[in-house]
Each structure stands twice: as structure tokens, then as C-alpha cells.
Design a protein around this motif. Sequence first.
Motif, PDB file in Angstrom:
ATOM      1  N   ARG A   1       6.617   9.293 -14.773  1.00 54.10           N
ATOM      2  CA  ARG A   1       5.335   8.770 -14.355  1.00 54.10           C
ATOM      3  C   ARG A   1       4.716   7.899 -15.433  1.00 54.10           C
ATOM      4  O   ARG A   1       5.046   7.997 -16.611  1.00 54.10           O
ATOM      5  CB  ARG A   1       4.384   9.906 -14.007  1.00 54.10           C
ATOM      6  CG  ARG A   1       3.924  10.736 -15.200  1.00 54.10           C
ATOM      7  CD  ARG A   1       3.062  11.881 -14.749  1.00 54.10           C
ATOM      8  NE  ARG A   1       2.504  12.612 -15.893  1.00 54.10           N
ATOM      9  CZ  ARG A   1       1.729  13.680 -15.816  1.00 54.10           C
ATOM     10  NH1 ARG A   1       1.412  14.168 -14.617  1.00 54.10           N
ATOM     11  NH2 ARG A   1       1.278  14.271 -16.908  1.00 54.10           N
TER      12      ARG A   1
ATOM     13  N   GLN B   1       1.350   5.272   0.164  1.00 57.63           N
ATOM     14  CA  GLN B   1       0.683   6.483   0.628  1.00 57.63           C
ATOM     15  C   GLN B   1       0.545   7.463  -0.544  1.00 57.63           C
ATOM     16  O   GLN B   1       1.538   7.830  -1.170  1.00 57.63           O
ATOM     17  CB  GLN B   1       1.503   7.129   1.750  1.00 57.63           C
ATOM     18  CG  GLN B   1       0.830   8.298   2.437  1.00 57.63           C
ATOM     19  CD  GLN B   1      -0.346   7.857   3.286  1.00 57.63           C
ATOM     20  OE1 GLN B   1      -0.372   6.733   3.758  1.00 57.63           O
ATOM     21  NE2 GLN B   1      -1.301   8.741   3.481  1.00 57.63           N
ATOM     22  N   PRO B   2      -0.675   7.885  -0.903  1.00 57.83           N
ATOM     23  CA  PRO B   2      -0.863   8.777  -2.061  1.00 57.83           C
ATOM     24  C   PRO B   2      -0.080  10.076  -1.908  1.00 57.83           C
ATOM     25  O   PRO B   2      -0.087  10.712  -0.850  1.00 57.83           O
ATOM     26  CB  PRO B   2      -2.371   9.034  -2.052  1.00 57.83           C
ATOM     27  CG  PRO B   2      -2.967   7.882  -1.330  1.00 57.83           C
ATOM     28  CD  PRO B   2      -1.966   7.528  -0.288  1.00 57.83           C
ATOM     29  N   ARG B   3       0.617  10.441  -2.987  1.00 54.43           N
ATOM     30  CA  ARG B   3       1.376  11.690  -3.007  1.00 54.43           C
ATOM     31  C   ARG B   3       1.663  12.054  -4.453  1.00 54.43           C
ATOM     32  O   ARG B   3       2.028  11.185  -5.255  1.00 54.43           O
ATOM     33  CB  ARG B   3       2.683  11.535  -2.236  1.00 54.43           C
ATOM     34  CG  ARG B   3       3.606  12.759  -2.319  1.00 54.43           C
ATOM     35  CD  ARG B   3       4.826  12.576  -1.427  1.00 54.43           C
ATOM     36  NE  ARG B   3       5.801  13.616  -1.642  1.00 54.43           N
ATOM     37  CZ  ARG B   3       6.844  13.538  -2.472  1.00 54.43           C
ATOM     38  NH1 ARG B   3       7.037  12.414  -3.167  1.00 54.43           N
ATOM     39  NH2 ARG B   3       7.679  14.534  -2.618  1.00 54.43           N
ATOM     40  N   THR B   4       1.510  13.315  -4.779  1.00 55.61           N
ATOM     41  CA  THR B   4       1.765  13.778  -6.142  1.00 55.61           C
ATOM     42  C   THR B   4       2.936  14.747  -6.141  1.00 55.61           C
ATOM     43  O   THR B   4       2.869  15.799  -5.498  1.00 55.61           O
ATOM     44  CB  THR B   4       0.526  14.488  -6.727  1.00 55.61           C
ATOM     45  OG1 THR B   4      -0.597  13.607  -6.682  1.00 55.61           O
ATOM     46  CG2 THR B   4       0.780  14.921  -8.163  1.00 55.61           C
TER      47      THR B   4
ATOM     48  N   VAL C   1       1.475   6.531 -11.451  1.00 53.35           N
ATOM     49  CA  VAL C   1       2.519   6.011 -10.584  1.00 53.35           C
ATOM     50  C   VAL C   1       3.785   6.784 -10.896  1.00 53.35           C
ATOM     51  O   VAL C   1       4.160   6.918 -12.079  1.00 53.35           O
ATOM     52  CB  VAL C   1       2.752   4.500 -10.802  1.00 53.35           C
ATOM     53  CG1 VAL C   1       3.963   4.035 -10.003  1.00 53.35           C
ATOM     54  CG2 VAL C   1       1.523   3.707 -10.409  1.00 53.35           C
TER      55      VAL C   1
ATOM     56  N   THR D   1       5.924   6.701  -5.614  1.00 52.52           N
ATOM     57  CA  THR D   1       4.690   7.206  -5.032  1.00 52.52           C
ATOM     58  C   THR D   1       3.603   7.129  -6.099  1.00 52.52           C
ATOM     59  O   THR D   1       3.862   6.727  -7.239  1.00 52.52           O
ATOM     60  CB  THR D   1       4.868   8.645  -4.505  1.00 52.52           C
ATOM     61  OG1 THR D   1       3.694   9.022  -3.799  1.00 52.52           O
ATOM     62  CG2 THR D   1       5.119   9.624  -5.640  1.00 52.52           C
ATOM     63  N   ALA D   2       2.396   7.491  -5.738  1.00 53.02           N
ATOM     64  CA  ALA D   2       1.275   7.379  -6.682  1.00 53.02           C
ATOM     65  C   ALA D   2       0.146   8.286  -6.245  1.00 53.02           C
ATOM     66  O   ALA D   2       0.088   8.742  -5.094  1.00 53.02           O
ATOM     67  CB  ALA D   2       0.788   5.931  -6.752  1.00 53.02           C
ATOM     68  N   ASP D   3      -0.755   8.582  -7.190  1.00 53.22           N
ATOM     69  CA  ASP D   3      -2.010   9.243  -6.877  1.00 53.22           C
ATOM     70  C   ASP D   3      -3.108   8.535  -7.662  1.00 53.22           C
ATOM     71  O   ASP D   3      -2.890   7.409  -8.135  1.00 53.22           O
ATOM     72  CB  ASP D   3      -1.946  10.747  -7.182  1.00 53.22           C
ATOM     73  CG  ASP D   3      -1.567  11.060  -8.621  1.00 53.22           C
ATOM     74  OD1 ASP D   3      -1.790  10.196  -9.509  1.00 53.22           O
ATOM     75  OD2 ASP D   3      -1.048  12.158  -8.885  1.00 53.22           O
ATOM     76  N   ALA D   4      -4.251   9.130  -7.831  1.00 61.98           N
ATOM     77  CA  ALA D   4      -5.371   8.461  -8.488  1.00 61.98           C
ATOM     78  C   ALA D   4      -5.145   8.218  -9.967  1.00 61.98           C
ATOM     79  O   ALA D   4      -5.817   7.374 -10.582  1.00 61.98           O
ATOM     80  CB  ALA D   4      -6.647   9.269  -8.283  1.00 61.98           C
TER      81      ALA D   4
ATOM     82  N   ARG E   1       0.856  -1.187   0.000  1.00 61.97           N
ATOM     83  CA  ARG E   1       0.000   0.000   0.000  1.00 61.97           C
ATOM     84  C   ARG E   1       0.891   1.235   0.000  1.00 61.97           C
ATOM     85  O   ARG E   1       1.701   1.434   0.910  1.00 61.97           O
ATOM     86  CB  ARG E   1      -0.914   0.013   1.222  1.00 61.97           C
ATOM     87  CG  ARG E   1      -1.815   1.249   1.295  1.00 61.97           C
ATOM     88  CD  ARG E   1      -2.722   1.196   2.509  1.00 61.97           C
ATOM     89  NE  ARG E   1      -3.633   0.068   2.426  1.00 61.97           N
ATOM     90  CZ  ARG E   1      -4.507  -0.234   3.393  1.00 61.97           C
ATOM     91  NH1 ARG E   1      -4.550   0.499   4.496  1.00 61.97           N
ATOM     92  NH2 ARG E   1      -5.315  -1.271   3.253  1.00 61.97           N
TER      93      ARG E   1
END
Length: 307
Positions: free
Chosen positions: A301, A267-270, A290, A284-287, A265
Motif C-alpha cells: 500500500r 470502488q472503496p475497499r480495504t 491505495v 483498490t483504495a480507501d480514504a 473510479r
Amino acid sequence: MIDSNNSTASKESPNNKIPADLHLIRSYVGEINSNTLATNWVELMRPHSATLSQSVSISSTGFISQLAATRTSDNACTGGCQGSIAYAGIANNDNVEAGQRQTSYAGYFEGTRRAGAGTTHGIEVNTANFGDTVAMSPVAIGGFGITPAIWIAAGAGYAGTTNSSAAIGIIDNGAKFEKGIVFSSTALAPRPDARMEALSLAPRQTISFYDASGKIIGNLYGRDAATGGDSMGLTFGGGAMVVENNRGDAILTAGQSSVTIASLRIQPRTPVNSSAACETGQITADADFVYVCTAPDRWKRSGLAAF
């Protein structure tokens, strides 16, 4: 043989603070008497031992020098009695005079092994339980019928006492120990899960690691029981370290050159932009994407899509 003698204490005591006119009413048992006191093998090996003792017992047969025994069936006391104690030692460190403050010992034991001699123990403690085994745990430790070989307590039941420094202190005193605490492979009974519990800690009790300055740099502890959740385990063997759940399922396996994770898992971060601060290998990743840091302060990304 038993010999009694009124003698004057020597000025050659370890702290040289005993008055020359202090008379000790001594009793001698075994291969020692008032005439052989200063030349006895114990005094020669450990100066200021027999010569400063109120009562001296040295075996002349090489077996047990002194025995103390008791049994509860001889004690008819009821309602919170002290219990049967075979041997008791009390040291009252009450000398607060400047220049006279010293260390006191309620008990001291010394086992000396000469080259080529056999096994030597400083002290051996045994319990013999002929009844049922009463379980102990960090949160239920003092049940009726427990049989701990050693019971260490702070405060001695006195009112107004403060915390003691430690339950056990292990030091070097002219030599070092090869190991700290060693459990025989057959010393512990297995639990239902076939594991043997060598150390039991309550929630938030820690194993702490210090640097040379005395600062804590790491802790290993179990979280507060109030947080709930399943138990976790950390095992070593077969060239790997495994983090597992309470069913024994591997959550993370770290081998000699790789790490396997059952579920990851992130932690979401842009990142702000492709040159935002980062270290090589950071992910890291967001909606939508990656992000992978491919070089210092260089992000790339890849888009995410439903399937």
C-alpha cells in the motif's frame, strides 16, 4: 397456352400420404400441359413440384411466369379495410393426426444457380417511395405512411394465439451461408451525426450469445430508458476500441497493447491485511491508502496525502 385436366395424384408424393384416388383439377399455363407434366424441366429438377400442384405456370419465354398486381385507387373501401394485396398465401396447419403431422408453408421460393451462371436471388423485395420519408423507431414503429420493404408480424390478428418461435430463422440446408446479414456501404441514409443505423433496438432488447449447450453466456443491450442518463457509444477502428459519450468524447480507449481511461473510479475497499486473498495486478483504495496486489495474496500500500 392454357390446358385443364382432371388427374389422379401420384403415390410418389414426398410424404407418400396422398390417396391414389385423389383427383386434382389442374390448370396448366405456358410450356406445360397434361401430357408433358411428368417430364417437364421443373419436375425433373425438383421432383413432386409440378406433379402435385393444383395450378402450374411455367414460362415458355424465360421471362415472368406469373404476375399479380393491384392498386389502391381501384379500392373505394373506407374505414379500416384490409388494403390492396397483390399476392396472398395462407397455409392452415391443422392436421393433428398421429403420424400425419407435417410442416406447412404459406410461401416457398427457391433460386438455383448453375456453375458459371449470373446473379441469383431467392427473393427480392423493393419499395418505391415518392412521398416524404416517415421515420420509424423501436418505440414508434407503425406510423401512417411508413415504407418498410418487409413487415413481419406474429399472431395474424387472430384471437387466442400464442407467441411465435422467432421472426427469422437462418439454417443450413445442404450448404452454408458465407455471411449472415450484409449491408451495402451505400444502403443506409446517414443520421445527423453522420452515422448510419443498421440495427435498432428498444431498451432492454438484447443481442444474446449462447454456448454449445444452449445456455446464454453473454448479453449486449441498452439499459432501461427509465434510468435516464446520457447515451454512450462503442466504436471500432484504427486498431482500437473506444467507449465514448454522446458528445463523442473518448471515455475509454483500448489499443493493441494499452488501455487509456479518461477518468477512473475505484470502488472503496480495504484489504483485511497484507496477505488477504488477491490476484496479481488487482488495485483498490480507501480514504487513506491505495492498495496494489503485487503477487498472489500479497498486498502493498501507499499512503494518500492532501495537496
